[in-house]
Design a protein around this motif. Structure first.
Motif, mmCIF file in Angstrom:
data_model
loop_
_atom_site.group_PDB
_atom_site.id
_atom_site.type_symbol
_atom_site.label_atom_id
_atom_site.label_comp_id
_atom_site.label_asym_id
_atom_site.label_seq_id
_atom_site.Cartn_x
_atom_site.Cartn_y
_atom_site.Cartn_z
ATOM 1 N N LEU A 33 0.775 -1.160 -0.019
ATOM 2 C CA LEU A 33 0.010 -0.004 -0.039
ATOM 3 C C LEU A 33 0.795 1.313 0.097
ATOM 4 N N TYR A 34 1.680 1.296 0.769
ATOM 5 C CA TYR A 34 2.800 2.373 1.069
ATOM 6 C C TYR A 34 3.666 2.503 -0.459
ATOM 7 N N VAL A 38 3.426 5.850 -2.945
ATOM 8 C CA VAL A 38 4.555 6.797 -3.365
ATOM 9 C C VAL A 38 4.754 6.773 -4.801
ATOM 10 N N PHE A 39 4.396 5.433 -5.480
ATOM 11 C CA PHE A 39 4.450 5.503 -6.953
ATOM 12 C C PHE A 39 3.230 6.462 -7.492
ATOM 13 N N THR A 40 2.167 6.491 -6.899
ATOM 14 C CA THR A 40 0.933 7.210 -7.379
ATOM 15 C C THR A 40 1.179 8.741 -7.323
ATOM 16 N N GLN A 41 1.868 9.262 -6.093
ATOM 17 C CA GLN A 41 2.278 10.599 -6.080
ATOM 18 C C GLN A 41 3.281 11.017 -7.091
ATOM 19 N N ILE A 47 7.654 12.777 -11.246
ATOM 20 C CA ILE A 47 8.889 12.465 -10.746
ATOM 21 C C ILE A 47 8.963 10.956 -10.710
ATOM 22 N N ASN A 48 10.272 10.461 -10.684
ATOM 23 C CA ASN A 48 10.549 9.079 -10.543
ATOM 24 C C ASN A 48 10.583 8.845 -8.989
ATOM 25 N N SER A 49 9.572 8.264 -8.461
ATOM 26 C CA SER A 49 9.686 8.112 -6.712
ATOM 27 C C SER A 49 10.754 7.058 -6.241
#
Length: 97
Positions: A33-34, A38-41, A47-49
């Protein structure tokens, strides 16, 4: 619409997750989930998280902080206030053991 958007920005983001027990399966789901969050944000902010440069920077910064965490004497901290407070809190909790 502008008023509603400005009100939304001021609202803290709060998520509550409850589980009867912390099992390996639940922990895995929390990590997934985390990572998804992070990927979605990163997609939204373009940006490449999971940028390797950021990982490398984290390793460099950690090497500077580790001696301050492990030092028997209180080190003179020269980081940002958040990092300094985290180091102080860790050291205080470690002394309590």
């Amino acid at each position: 619409m502008a008023c509603a958007a400005s009100r939304l920005r001021r609202q803290p983001s709060v998520n509550t997750i409850l589980a009867d027990r912390l099992t390996p399966e639940i922990l895995g789901k929390l990590v997934a989930l985390y990572e998804h969050s992070v990927f979605t944000q990163g997609i939204i902010w373009q940006i490449n998280s999971f940028d390797q440069w950021g990982v490398e920077l984290g390793k460099v910064l950690a090497q500077r902080i580790i001696p301050e965490l492990e030092s028997p004497k209180d080190p003179k901290l020269k980081h940002d206030s958040s990092t300094n407070n985290l180091i102080r809190r860790y050291r205080k909790l470690r002394k309590g053991k």
